[in-house]
Design a protein around this motif. Structure first.
Motif, PDB file in Angstrom:
ATOM      1  N   GLU A  30      14.921  20.916  -6.348  1.00  0.00           N
ATOM      2  CA  GLU A  30      15.395  22.021  -7.182  1.00  0.00           C
ATOM      3  C   GLU A  30      15.540  21.591  -8.639  1.00  0.00           C
ATOM      4  O   GLU A  30      15.768  20.421  -8.939  1.00  0.00           O
ATOM      5  CB  GLU A  30      16.679  22.625  -6.626  1.00  0.00           C
ATOM      6  CG  GLU A  30      17.948  21.967  -6.980  1.00  0.00           C
ATOM      7  CD  GLU A  30      19.145  22.783  -6.486  1.00  0.00           C
ATOM      8  OE1 GLU A  30      20.198  22.642  -7.093  1.00  0.00           O
ATOM      9  OE2 GLU A  30      19.041  23.545  -5.504  1.00  0.00           O
ATOM     10  N   ARG A  31      15.347  22.555  -9.520  1.00  0.00           N
ATOM     11  CA  ARG A  31      15.493  22.334 -10.959  1.00  0.00           C
ATOM     12  C   ARG A  31      15.931  23.646 -11.605  1.00  0.00           C
ATOM     13  O   ARG A  31      15.111  24.486 -11.974  1.00  0.00           O
ATOM     14  CB  ARG A  31      14.188  21.867 -11.582  1.00  0.00           C
ATOM     15  CG  ARG A  31      14.311  21.640 -13.085  1.00  0.00           C
ATOM     16  CD  ARG A  31      12.999  21.093 -13.654  1.00  0.00           C
ATOM     17  NE  ARG A  31      13.025  21.154 -15.092  1.00  0.00           N
ATOM     18  CZ  ARG A  31      12.453  22.110 -15.827  1.00  0.00           C
ATOM     19  NH1 ARG A  31      11.793  23.086 -15.253  1.00  0.00           N
ATOM     20  NH2 ARG A  31      12.524  22.085 -17.137  1.00  0.00           N
ATOM     21  N   TRP A  32      17.217  23.830 -11.704  1.00  0.00           N
ATOM     22  CA  TRP A  32      17.749  25.011 -12.370  1.00  0.00           C
ATOM     23  C   TRP A  32      17.485  24.859 -13.857  1.00  0.00           C
ATOM     24  O   TRP A  32      17.681  23.780 -14.432  1.00  0.00           O
ATOM     25  CB  TRP A  32      19.252  25.130 -12.112  1.00  0.00           C
ATOM     26  CG  TRP A  32      19.546  25.672 -10.746  1.00  0.00           C
ATOM     27  CD1 TRP A  32      19.683  24.945  -9.595  1.00  0.00           C
ATOM     28  CD2 TRP A  32      19.722  27.036 -10.398  1.00  0.00           C
ATOM     29  NE1 TRP A  32      19.926  25.783  -8.543  1.00  0.00           N
ATOM     30  CE2 TRP A  32      19.966  27.079  -9.010  1.00  0.00           C
ATOM     31  CE3 TRP A  32      19.691  28.231 -11.113  1.00  0.00           C
ATOM     32  CZ2 TRP A  32      20.185  28.266  -8.325  1.00  0.00           C
ATOM     33  CZ3 TRP A  32      19.913  29.413 -10.434  1.00  0.00           C
ATOM     34  CH2 TRP A  32      20.147  29.426  -9.060  1.00  0.00           C
ATOM     35  N   HIS A  33      17.010  25.931 -14.477  1.00  0.00           N
ATOM     36  CA  HIS A  33      16.727  25.879 -15.908  1.00  0.00           C
ATOM     37  C   HIS A  33      16.698  27.282 -16.498  1.00  0.00           C
ATOM     38  O   HIS A  33      16.615  28.268 -15.785  1.00  0.00           O
ATOM     39  CB  HIS A  33      15.403  25.158 -16.171  1.00  0.00           C
ATOM     40  CG  HIS A  33      14.213  25.834 -15.555  1.00  0.00           C
ATOM     41  ND1 HIS A  33      13.972  25.815 -14.196  1.00  0.00           N
ATOM     42  CD2 HIS A  33      13.219  26.556 -16.102  1.00  0.00           C
ATOM     43  CE1 HIS A  33      12.851  26.487 -13.951  1.00  0.00           C
ATOM     44  NE2 HIS A  33      12.380  26.961 -15.089  1.00  0.00           N
ATOM     45  N   THR A  45       8.721  22.736 -20.715  1.00  0.00           N
ATOM     46  CA  THR A  45       8.808  23.971 -19.949  1.00  0.00           C
ATOM     47  C   THR A  45       8.360  25.154 -20.785  1.00  0.00           C
ATOM     48  O   THR A  45       7.694  26.056 -20.304  1.00  0.00           O
ATOM     49  CB  THR A  45      10.250  24.190 -19.453  1.00  0.00           C
ATOM     50  OG1 THR A  45      10.618  23.060 -18.658  1.00  0.00           O
ATOM     51  CG2 THR A  45      10.369  25.440 -18.614  1.00  0.00           C
ATOM     52  N   ASN A  64      15.897  29.041 -10.530  1.00  0.00           N
ATOM     53  CA  ASN A  64      15.307  27.925  -9.808  1.00  0.00           C
ATOM     54  C   ASN A  64      14.256  28.496  -8.867  1.00  0.00           C
ATOM     55  O   ASN A  64      14.399  29.602  -8.355  1.00  0.00           O
ATOM     56  CB  ASN A  64      16.378  27.183  -9.002  1.00  0.00           C
ATOM     57  CG  ASN A  64      15.794  26.036  -8.199  1.00  0.00           C
ATOM     58  OD1 ASN A  64      15.100  25.181  -8.730  1.00  0.00           O
ATOM     59  ND2 ASN A  64      16.073  26.012  -6.901  1.00  0.00           N
ATOM     60  N   ARG A 102       8.349  17.085 -11.023  1.00  0.00           N
ATOM     61  CA  ARG A 102       9.329  16.558 -10.076  1.00  0.00           C
ATOM     62  C   ARG A 102       8.713  16.520  -8.684  1.00  0.00           C
ATOM     63  O   ARG A 102       7.639  17.072  -8.456  1.00  0.00           O
ATOM     64  CB  ARG A 102      10.584  17.425 -10.112  1.00  0.00           C
ATOM     65  CG  ARG A 102      10.376  18.846  -9.626  1.00  0.00           C
ATOM     66  CD  ARG A 102      11.587  19.703  -9.930  1.00  0.00           C
ATOM     67  NE  ARG A 102      11.421  21.055  -9.504  1.00  0.00           N
ATOM     68  CZ  ARG A 102      10.754  21.988 -10.167  1.00  0.00           C
ATOM     69  NH1 ARG A 102      10.166  21.696 -11.300  1.00  0.00           N
ATOM     70  NH2 ARG A 102      10.675  23.214  -9.704  1.00  0.00           N
TER      71      ARG A 102
END
Length: 132
Positions: A79-82, A60, A122, A30
């Motif tokens: 941001e990429r919450w995972h 991931t 994140n 990203r």
């Protein structure tokens, strides 16, 4: 980023040797994020094969396996919450990073280590320099 990777193996006579020795270029993610996939296994316990996992399409995490990579987070990374279904180990080698959790956040600096145990999170770089 370019990271030199040296991987050992055994020749047909069982003698130890260098299997691969070369620089691996980072892959884009990203906006503001890149990573270098250094090694992976597709099962545990790991099987020694002639495959170079750097050629695999890795997400991931890798179900029933492991992934080892170096990541670079630019200031202002998207941001990429995972959440992963794995235990992940993160070592901050340079810069600063904030690990955001559902309940709170942790400010990390060079030398800090995180054991991420399958929780929602994140990564955010609020600093002025990239974080590796």
């Amino acid at each position: 980023m370019k990271i030199r990777r040296v991987v050992t193996g055994n020749d047909e006579n069982g003698k130890s040797m260098t299997k691969w020795d070369g620089k691996i270029e980072s892959r884009p993610g990203r906006m503001g994020f890149e990573h270098v996939p250094l090694w992976a296994t597709d099962c545990l316990p790991a099987q020694l094969t002639d495959d170079d996992p750097n050629t695999w399409e890795l997400g991931t995490s890798l179900a029933d396996g492991s992934v080892f990579r170096i990541c670079r987070y630019e200031p202002g990374v998207i941001e990429r919450w995972h959440r992963t279904d794995t235990i992940d180990y993160a070592i901050v080698m340079a810069g600063e990073l904030w690990m955001q959790l559902d309940e709170g956040e942790v400010h990390l600096k060079a030398g800090d280590v995180v054991i991420q145990r399958g929780t929602n999170h994140n990564w955010e770089n609020r600093g002025a320099e990239p974080c590796v």
